[in-house]
Design an enzyme around this catalytic site. Structure first.
Site, PDB file in Angstrom:
ATOM      1  CD  GLU A 140      28.526  34.839  42.915  1.00  0.00           C
ATOM      2  OE1 GLU A 140      29.009  34.323  41.898  1.00  0.00           O
ATOM      3  OE2 GLU A 140      27.643  35.704  42.896  1.00  0.00           O
ATOM      4  CB  CYS A 383      32.804  45.405  38.333  1.00  0.00           C
ATOM      5  SG  CYS A 383      32.445  46.781  39.424  1.00  0.00           S
TER       6      CYS A 383
END
Length: 398
Positions: A140, A383
């Site tokens: 990713e 995050c």
């Protein structure tokens, strides 16, 4: 008090002594953690390793260096969106590359080794990308647009062995390392997409995606050398940041060899709480980490500390006091990051009032403090949320 804000930017095998920790019933290192041993792609080489390949092909050291510079400029120096440069004997001859080097160079594939498996645009225009490697591994990256520049959050491993309790990637385990070319190819793909989407160009790279960069430091450094090469991708070293969980014995080699900035994921003001959420602290204590940074930090450089804030775990005013005492004496700034939904339901984001109080208290000690607001949370691109392998690793239809 007005809290300064910045957009969220989501910067070597493990040593034999590292414990084989377990997560969700499976070993963290699930397959070979080694880098794939192919070197048949051009992007797996920076100028120095390409010159070495050419020297072994029969060129003198000076000729090999000259040719490698020409090749790097030709293959990677075009503006985003430009057609792929020709890669054949005629193109090499036009560059002034002698026939002695053609066979070695044409054995290298200039095309990206990754393909886009999924695009997930967020409401805030962040774009989460799932990329598929030639062996089926899924990686990713997150493209984060800003008013002046676009940021790419880059992955350095397929999964991660560090098992931070607030990170989805840590639950996946370490499947394998990424080769330098696979790191570079994330940037190539994202740069083309950023140009296609319009807006600010891609100028900022943060190694804050999947994986612990210091556990694959050789490939990360090689990729950074190519990405910051003024003949190739031309990223400014000050716009490349590598984030580590705090692998203290790799900090000195990083500062010695990297054309990049350092971020350290701290996330607690004392060893007991840090070890509860970050197993790396059992090996490298906060004192050892600070000592390594103080010893290796070059003159005029600063380190960025990342501090993920969890409700009633590490967000009290007294915790800000402890954090200020810890960073005292270091040239640094602190990014405070309200936590995103993750694998541990007990770790929740603080209220706005507790966040503001923590930041005000820390800033009051003279610590340069910024708040990183979530980007891409609604598509799992914020995050600590990168776990696309688990989302896409489904049995293929018969």
């Amino acid at each position: 008090m007005r809290v300064p804000e910045i957009p969220e930017e989501t910067a070597s095998p493990l040593r034999a002594g590292d414990p084989p920790a377990q997560v969700a019933g499976h070993p963290l290192i699930r397959r070979s953690a080694r880098v794939p041993r192919w070197r048949a792609r051009l992007a797996d080489h920076d100028a120095a390793s390409l010159a070495e390949l050419l020297r072994r092909a029969g060129g003198t050291a000076s000729a090999a260096r000259a040719v490698s510079g020409k090749v790097v400029r030709h293959a990677f120096g075009a503006e985003p969106g430009a057609p792929a440069p020709a890669w054949d004997a005629r193109a090499l001859a036009a560059l002034g590359v002698g026939a002695w080097a053609h066979e070695a160079l044409l054995a290298l594939d200039p095309a990206p080794s990754l393909e886009i498996a999924e695009r997930a645009p967020a409401q805030d225009d962040t774009l989460r990308l799932v990329l598929r490697a030639g062996d089926g591994a899924l990686i990713e990256s997150v493209l984060i647009p800003g008013p002046a520049r676009t940021t790419l959050c880059v992955s350095s491993q397929v999964g991660c062995a560090r098992a931070c309790s607030f990170c989805e990637t840590g639950r996946l385990g370490l499947e394998r390392q990424l080769a330098a070319g696979e790191i570079v190819d994330q940037v190539r793909i994202a740069r083309a997409l950023a140009a296609e989407r319009g807006g600010a160009p891609l100028r900022n790279l943060v190694f804050m995606g999947m994986g612990e960069p210091f556990d694959n430091l050789g490939e990360v450094l090689k990729a950074i050398r190519l990405l910051t090469d003024p003949r190739a991708f031309r990223f400014a070293p000050s716009h490349v940041t590598v984030s580590t969980v705090g692998v203290a014995d790799k900090i000195e080699p990083f500062f010695r060899d990297a054309r990049a900035e350092l971020a350290v994921s701290l996330n607690a003001p004392d060893d007991a709480r840090r070890q509860a959420i970050m197993p790396v602290n059992a090996r490298f204590s906060m004192a050892a980490l600070k000592e390594a940074i103080a010893r290796a930090l070059p003159p005029g450089r600063r380190v960025l500390f990342e501090y993920v804030l969890f409700d009633r775990f590490n967000d009290a005013p007294e915790d800000a006091d402890l954090l200020a005492a810890y960073v005292a004496g270091l040239r640094c700034r602190v990014n405070v990051i309200p936590c995103n939904p993750g694998p541990d339901p007990a770790l929740r984001p603080p209220s706005a009032a507790r966040l503001d109080a923590f930041v005000a208290r820390l800033s009051g000690h003279g610590v340069t403090t910024l708040v990183r607001r979530p980007r891409g949370r609604d598509v799992g691109g914020a995050c600590g949320q990168l776990a696309g392998m688990a989302r896409l690793r489904q049995p293929e239809p018969a």
